[in-house]
Design a protein around this motif. Structure first.
Motif, PDB file in Angstrom:
ATOM      1  N   LEU A 453     -15.956 -29.359 -19.767  1.00  0.00           N
ATOM      2  CA  LEU A 453     -15.543 -28.871 -21.091  1.00  0.00           C
ATOM      3  C   LEU A 453     -16.743 -28.569 -21.969  1.00  0.00           C
ATOM      4  O   LEU A 453     -16.821 -27.494 -22.592  1.00  0.00           O
ATOM      5  CB  LEU A 453     -14.652 -29.923 -21.769  1.00  0.00           C
ATOM      6  CG  LEU A 453     -14.238 -29.612 -23.219  1.00  0.00           C
ATOM      7  CD1 LEU A 453     -13.376 -28.362 -23.277  1.00  0.00           C
ATOM      8  CD2 LEU A 453     -13.509 -30.801 -23.840  1.00  0.00           C
ATOM      9  N   PHE A 454     -17.707 -29.503 -22.022  1.00  0.00           N
ATOM     10  CA  PHE A 454     -18.900 -29.276 -22.841  1.00  0.00           C
ATOM     11  C   PHE A 454     -19.796 -28.195 -22.243  1.00  0.00           C
ATOM     12  O   PHE A 454     -20.609 -27.603 -22.951  1.00  0.00           O
ATOM     13  CB  PHE A 454     -19.680 -30.574 -23.020  1.00  0.00           C
ATOM     14  CG  PHE A 454     -18.933 -31.625 -23.799  1.00  0.00           C
ATOM     15  CD1 PHE A 454     -18.210 -31.284 -24.921  1.00  0.00           C
ATOM     16  CD2 PHE A 454     -18.939 -32.948 -23.392  1.00  0.00           C
ATOM     17  CE1 PHE A 454     -17.506 -32.244 -25.642  1.00  0.00           C
ATOM     18  CE2 PHE A 454     -18.244 -33.915 -24.100  1.00  0.00           C
ATOM     19  CZ  PHE A 454     -17.519 -33.561 -25.231  1.00  0.00           C
ATOM     20  N   GLY A 455     -19.642 -27.948 -20.942  1.00  0.00           N
ATOM     21  CA  GLY A 455     -20.368 -26.834 -20.344  1.00  0.00           C
ATOM     22  C   GLY A 455     -19.768 -25.491 -20.718  1.00  0.00           C
ATOM     23  O   GLY A 455     -20.486 -24.496 -20.869  1.00  0.00           O
ATOM     24  N   LEU A 456     -18.438 -25.454 -20.884  1.00  0.00           N
ATOM     25  CA  LEU A 456     -17.760 -24.210 -21.266  1.00  0.00           C
ATOM     26  C   LEU A 456     -17.750 -23.995 -22.775  1.00  0.00           C
ATOM     27  O   LEU A 456     -17.740 -22.849 -23.243  1.00  0.00           O
ATOM     28  CB  LEU A 456     -16.323 -24.234 -20.733  1.00  0.00           C
ATOM     29  CG  LEU A 456     -16.168 -24.275 -19.207  1.00  0.00           C
ATOM     30  CD1 LEU A 456     -14.700 -24.437 -18.830  1.00  0.00           C
ATOM     31  CD2 LEU A 456     -16.742 -23.013 -18.572  1.00  0.00           C
ATOM     32  N   ALA A 457     -17.709 -25.093 -23.540  1.00  0.00           N
ATOM     33  CA  ALA A 457     -17.647 -24.988 -25.009  1.00  0.00           C
ATOM     34  C   ALA A 457     -18.666 -25.933 -25.623  1.00  0.00           C
ATOM     35  O   ALA A 457     -18.311 -26.963 -26.208  1.00  0.00           O
ATOM     36  CB  ALA A 457     -16.239 -25.305 -25.497  1.00  0.00           C
ATOM     37  N   PRO A 458     -19.957 -25.613 -25.512  1.00  0.00           N
ATOM     38  CA  PRO A 458     -20.998 -26.541 -25.988  1.00  0.00           C
ATOM     39  C   PRO A 458     -21.024 -26.702 -27.508  1.00  0.00           C
ATOM     40  O   PRO A 458     -21.566 -27.680 -28.007  1.00  0.00           O
ATOM     41  CB  PRO A 458     -22.298 -25.891 -25.496  1.00  0.00           C
ATOM     42  CG  PRO A 458     -21.966 -24.445 -25.351  1.00  0.00           C
ATOM     43  CD  PRO A 458     -20.534 -24.389 -24.927  1.00  0.00           C
ATOM     44  N   GLY A 459     -20.451 -25.753 -28.232  1.00  0.00           N
ATOM     45  CA  GLY A 459     -20.476 -25.839 -29.697  1.00  0.00           C
ATOM     46  C   GLY A 459     -19.268 -26.516 -30.283  1.00  0.00           C
ATOM     47  O   GLY A 459     -18.985 -26.364 -31.482  1.00  0.00           O
ATOM     48  N   ILE A 460     -18.547 -27.299 -29.466  1.00  0.00           N
ATOM     49  CA  ILE A 460     -17.297 -27.873 -29.920  1.00  0.00           C
ATOM     50  C   ILE A 460     -17.482 -28.843 -31.094  1.00  0.00           C
ATOM     51  O   ILE A 460     -16.620 -28.982 -31.951  1.00  0.00           O
ATOM     52  CB  ILE A 460     -16.585 -28.569 -28.729  1.00  0.00           C
ATOM     53  CG1 ILE A 460     -15.126 -28.855 -29.066  1.00  0.00           C
ATOM     54  CG2 ILE A 460     -17.317 -29.829 -28.314  1.00  0.00           C
ATOM     55  CD1 ILE A 460     -14.304 -29.267 -27.853  1.00  0.00           C
ATOM     56  N   PHE A 461     -18.649 -29.493 -31.153  1.00  0.00           N
ATOM     57  CA  PHE A 461     -18.916 -30.439 -32.245  1.00  0.00           C
ATOM     58  C   PHE A 461     -19.921 -29.883 -33.258  1.00  0.00           C
ATOM     59  O   PHE A 461     -20.396 -30.600 -34.122  1.00  0.00           O
ATOM     60  CB  PHE A 461     -19.441 -31.757 -31.695  1.00  0.00           C
ATOM     61  CG  PHE A 461     -18.449 -32.501 -30.853  1.00  0.00           C
ATOM     62  CD1 PHE A 461     -17.201 -32.816 -31.348  1.00  0.00           C
ATOM     63  CD2 PHE A 461     -18.760 -32.874 -29.553  1.00  0.00           C
ATOM     64  CE1 PHE A 461     -16.275 -33.496 -30.572  1.00  0.00           C
ATOM     65  CE2 PHE A 461     -17.852 -33.550 -28.776  1.00  0.00           C
ATOM     66  CZ  PHE A 461     -16.601 -33.865 -29.290  1.00  0.00           C
ATOM     67  N   GLU A 462     -20.248 -28.602 -33.114  1.00  0.00           N
ATOM     68  CA  GLU A 462     -21.273 -28.010 -33.975  1.00  0.00           C
ATOM     69  C   GLU A 462     -20.820 -28.054 -35.441  1.00  0.00           C
ATOM     70  O   GLU A 462     -19.687 -27.723 -35.778  1.00  0.00           O
ATOM     71  CB  GLU A 462     -21.535 -26.561 -33.561  1.00  0.00           C
ATOM     72  CG  GLU A 462     -22.749 -25.955 -34.237  1.00  0.00           C
ATOM     73  CD  GLU A 462     -23.066 -24.576 -33.671  1.00  0.00           C
ATOM     74  OE1 GLU A 462     -23.986 -23.944 -34.198  1.00  0.00           O
ATOM     75  OE2 GLU A 462     -22.388 -24.143 -32.728  1.00  0.00           O
ATOM     76  N   GLY A 463     -21.717 -28.489 -36.292  1.00  0.00           N
ATOM     77  CA  GLY A 463     -21.411 -28.539 -37.728  1.00  0.00           C
ATOM     78  C   GLY A 463     -20.827 -29.851 -38.198  1.00  0.00           C
ATOM     79  O   GLY A 463     -20.700 -30.073 -39.400  1.00  0.00           O
ATOM     80  N   LEU A 464     -20.482 -30.750 -37.245  1.00  0.00           N
ATOM     81  CA  LEU A 464     -19.894 -32.022 -37.661  1.00  0.00           C
ATOM     82  C   LEU A 464     -20.951 -33.017 -38.137  1.00  0.00           C
ATOM     83  O   LEU A 464     -20.690 -33.856 -38.998  1.00  0.00           O
ATOM     84  CB  LEU A 464     -19.107 -32.638 -36.493  1.00  0.00           C
ATOM     85  CG  LEU A 464     -17.796 -31.936 -36.101  1.00  0.00           C
ATOM     86  CD1 LEU A 464     -17.156 -32.664 -34.930  1.00  0.00           C
ATOM     87  CD2 LEU A 464     -16.836 -31.895 -37.288  1.00  0.00           C
TER      88      LEU A 464
END
Length: 465
Positions: A453-464
């Motif tokens: 998941l983090f390989g496909l969507a590495p920006g999932i926590f970006e800005g937190l």
């Protein structure tokens, strides 16, 4: 602060649970304690920065993010440690209690705002790990590993204390913000030399904890000799706490003397990458390979410290999470396979133990493959983006040469990570179908899913953060 208080209390409760007639209650209770601590960790999200214990402990989003990684890693490690209860000679209450207390030390290291709090955290974590490393009392390798770890750890603690003493002598304070003010306005003179010496000695003590070269000599023997579950704990929780502490120390106190220490960290990072990657290529033991792999990953994280910026902060957090997930998967599969194949009554921890794994155990082979790909930094895994973020932060700082060396060392890593994949899929073996407990399987699948998941969507926590 809530997790520190909760885990201190839960550690004592766990020891008392050891007096119960049934050991079966210990693991569910400990997992529940960790879930409560993890939930309590995020109660203070976006409320910081907050200071506790006479301003010795700081809680902000960065602290909470590192705490979350440590507690999540600990939860997964506890969840795959059920084998303690299978051994009639084991005392799981003692093991679980020590591991909970060691988490208290790890969280202190993450949030310290005072050098004494850092020292207390390091020692709480270290003493527990010395004991756990030698917990397999009938195994000579475990006894040897514990002795080496203790003796070298004691020397590292001496360097660390001497460094803290010199820093206090130069600045007149143990508080990070006051040291920062002194370092930013320091004039060249005797006090500056004392501060430089204190910083170097403190760094030696901390770099020992994260297995950075040339302070890495204990790592392969200790990783190999310690029970594998504690090796997993050591290679994830201890490393994450160590780098969180290093980042807070350098960013909170010594940005004013960045020109002095960055080249030292950069040189150690390069040496660590060389030692870790080249050392791993010559190993036949999968467990020792993971030890040298841990050394090499310390080198990548040190690169982010040389940049010391907002992008490098996020890179360290993301990389720590990606590395922890992959390492837990790798050791988790190793524990299952090594128990199935033994040599002289001891678990087989060599590469050939994985021969033919995919034929009878396709799920375990897939989990192991994803973890190896992530550790190697192959695209579509979290490990790829972890290295990408670190290389980007160094490049933005203008440190191109170290990025080039790191990329070259990453290609070396592909060789030894792919050895175990080749053994699993392309070599014939006599492995039978391995029975995996349902919850154990859930943890391995969850860690693998998060890695992808983090390989496909590495920006999932970006800005937190």
């Amino acid at each position: 602060m809530y997790p520190i208080v909760l885990l201190s209390f839960f550690g004592i409760v766990t020891l008392f649970l050891g007096f119960s007639k049934s050991k079966n209650i210990l693991l569910p209770a400990t997992l529940l304690f960790l879930i409560i601590a993890l939930a309590g960790n995020f109660l203070e999200w976006n409320k910081g920065p907050l200071l506790y214990f006479y301003d010795m402990l700081r809680v902000d989003n960065v602290t909470l993010a590192f705490n979350g990684i440590i507690l999540l890693s600990a939860f997964m490690i506890f969840a795959i440690s059920g084998g303690f209860q299978d051994n009639p000679d084991s005392e799981p209450a003692e093991y679980f209690g020590l591991m909970l207390f060691s988490l208290v030390g790890a969280l202190m290291m993450v949030g310290f705002q005072h050098l004494i709090m850092l020292f207390i955290g390091v020692e709480i974590l270290s003493v527990a790990m010395y004991v756990l490393t030698g917990s397999n009392k009938r195994n000579l390798r475990s006894n040897e590993a514990a002795l080496k770890y203790f003796l070298m750890g004691a020397f590292a603690t001496g360097f660390m204390l001497f460094g803290i003493t010199l820093l206090y002598g130069a600045t007149g304070s143990f508080k990070l913000e006051q040291i920062q003010g002194f370092a930013s306005n320091m004039q060249v003179g005797s006090e500056s030399y004392i501060l430089y010496a204190g910083l170097l000695l403190l760094l030696i003590g901390m770099l020992f904890k994260v297995s950075a070269a040339p302070f890495h000599f204990w790592t392969p023997d200790v990783y190999e000799g310690a029970p594998t579950i504690f090796t997993t704990f050591m290679s994830t929780v201890v490393k994450t706490a160590g780098f969180a502490a290093l980042f807070r120390l350098l960013s909170g106190s010594f940005t004013g003397v960045y020109g002095f220490w960055w080249i030292v960290i950069a040189a150690i990072a390069v040496l660590t990458l060389l030692v870790g990657n080249i050392g791993a290529t010559s190993q036949n033991s999968f467990k020792r390979m993971l030890a040298y792999s841990g050394i090499s990953h310390a080198g990548y994280l040190l690169i982010a410290l040389t940049a010391l910026s907002k992008p490098s902060q996020n890179a360290i957090i993301f990389y720590s999470l990606a590395y922890s997930l992959s390492t837990i998967c790798a050791f988790g599969v190793l524990m299952l396979v090594s128990k199935e194949k033994t040599i002289g009554g001891q678990p087989n921890e060599y590469y050939d133990a994985f021969n033919g794994l995919a034929k009878q155990n396709p799920l375990l082979a897939f989990v192991l493959t994803v973890s190896m790909l992530s550790l190697a930094g192959i695209p579509l895994t979290a490990g790829f983006w972890g290295k990408f973020f670190i290389f980007t932060s160094a490049a933005e700082r203008g440190i191109i040469w170290i990025t080039v060396i790191a990329v070259l060392m990453s290609t070396v890593g592909i060789y030894y990570y792919f050895r175990v994949i080749i053994s699993s899929y392309l070599k014939e073996g006599d492995l039978v179908k391995i029975r995996v407990a349902p919850f154990y399987k859930v943890i391995l699948v969850l860690a693998t899913f998060l890695t992808i998941l983090f390989g496909l969507a590495p920006g999932i926590f970006e800005g937190l953060i």
